[in-house]
Enzyme design. Structure first.
Site, short mmCIF file in Angstrom:
data_model
loop_
_atom_site.label_atom_id
_atom_site.label_comp_id
_atom_site.label_asym_id
_atom_site.label_seq_id
_atom_site.Cartn_x
_atom_site.Cartn_y
_atom_site.Cartn_z
N CYS A 130 -13.87 -70.41 1.42
CA CYS A 130 -14.92 -70.61 2.43
C CYS A 130 -16.11 -69.70 2.18
O CYS A 130 -16.04 -68.49 2.43
CB CYS A 130 -14.32 -70.34 3.81
N CYS A 133 -17.62 -68.02 5.29
CA CYS A 133 -16.88 -66.84 5.77
C CYS A 133 -17.07 -65.64 4.85
O CYS A 133 -17.31 -64.54 5.31
CB CYS A 133 -15.38 -67.14 5.86
N ASP A 134 -16.94 -65.86 3.55
CA ASP A 134 -16.85 -64.71 2.62
C ASP A 134 -18.06 -64.53 1.73
O ASP A 134 -18.16 -63.51 1.03
CB ASP A 134 -15.60 -64.88 1.73
#
Ligand code: NAP
Length: 311
Positions: A130, A133-134
């Site tokens: 993701c 997200c990261d």
């Protein structure tokens, strides 16, 4: 006993909930976390009519607010299994058993793993599924993206705005993603495409704090094996459905087979959104499934009340 229990509080599940409440059905939506759904991991949604550009998280918050306003009851719990006991459906959860006359599964799907050495051990240490997200951890760094579908290209584009260099590794000589995404990715100056290539291993640094250091790539045409130094690897090779909790007819990949009313092979159990054998995994089709299934459940419960009218 509830009229209907919906398992999963993503776009499909909450839409089914909104429709069910409007039919007057006593409905409970079970979800794993406060805001759920794969869509929350999507940076920008551009193909949901009425919202030319909205973040996945913001859209999910809107669904949630809408469902609460409509009177949908939600509960956070982990569902362990769903089974029929005669006409009754029994849903066992980590907080005990629940009963309903009908169940809709809206459990979604999760990213598939590559299954190569180093992957599992380095999740959260440079291996990710993701970019939203990261991605921010890779500012001005080098990342590898694996896959050639919409997810790979969408997230390669996100990463191209953060990282210094993005390598997109795909096992074929052409991409599967939508043309508009391909055109954007081709014009990004820092995305390099590596075709006909498989990731064979993800190698971490040695020492106390292990992090991804390089990937081993194999050219599937020439057989050449080489190392590519990278700080991270983002994997987008498709999705796996969360359908282990129920024993109904599924396809070979585990997606629940449904009819046009979203009914499964078990009477009174329905499946919607990414966990069913849908032709496309899209937000618009997930919410559509929710409306169809709630309508079908309403008809089904009527047929239980007045069996002589049914058939
Ligand atoms: P996908 O469309 O199934 O694409 C998966 C990609 O991974 C394919 O290119 C496939 O290669 C490759 N692949 C599969 N297994 C592999 C393996 N073991 N090793 C290496 N590569 C492998 O999956 P997705 O991109 O996650 O998309 C899933 C669904 O979500 C799709 O319906 C997509 O349209 C939708 N989606 C839409 C958007 C959007 O509309 N903006 C964004 C994200 C996702 P092959 O080409 O060789 O099969």
């Amino acid at each position: 006993m509830y009229d209907l229990i919906i398992i999963g509080g993503g776009p499909a599940g909450l839409t089914a909930g909104i429709y069910a409440v409007r039919f007057g059905l006593d409905t409970l939506v079970l979800e794993r976390s406060e805001i759920s759904g794969q869509i929350t991991l999507t940076d920008i949604v551009e193909n949901y009519p009425g919202f030319p550009e909205i973040s996945g998280l913001e859209l999910m918050e809107k669904y949630k607010a809408h469902a609460l306003k409509a009177g949908v009851e939600t509960r956070i719990t982990e569902v362990l299994s769903v089974r029929s006991e005669g006409a009754k459906k029994v849903v066992s959860t980590d907080g005990g058993g629940l009963e309903a006359k009908a169940v809709i599964l809206a459990t979604g799907a999760n990213p598939k793993h590559l299954g190569v050495p180093g992957e599992e051990a380095l999740i959260g240490k440079g291996v990710s599924y993701c970019a939203t997200c990261d991605g921010p951890f890779f500012r001005n760094k080098t990342v590898v993206v694996v896959g050639g579908g919409d997810s790979a290209l969408t997230d390669a584009l996100i990463l191209s705005r953060i990282a210094k260099q993005v390598y997109l590794v795909h096992r074929r000589d052409r991409l599967k993603a939508a043309k508009v995404l391909q055109e954007r990715a081709f014009s990004a100056p820092n995305i390099e495409f590596i075709y006909n290539t498989a990731v064979r291993e993800i190698v971490g640094s040695t020492g106390e704090i292990r992090r991804v250091e390089k990937v081993i790539l194999e050219n599937l045409k020439s057989g050449e094996v080489r190392e590519l130094p990278t700080n991270g690897i983002f994997i987008y090779i498709g999705i796996r459905p969360n359908t282990e909790i129920v024993d109904v007819d599924k396809d070979e990949r585990g997606f629940i087979r449904t009819g046009r009313w979203m009914e499964s092979s078990e009477k009174g159990i329905y499946a919607i959104g990414d966990c069913r054998d849908t032709p496309i995994w899209q937000l618009v089709t997930a919410v559509s499934d929710g409306a169809v299934a709630a309508t079908a459940v309403n008809e089904y419960l009527e047929s239980l009340k007045y069996p002589e009218k049914s058939g």
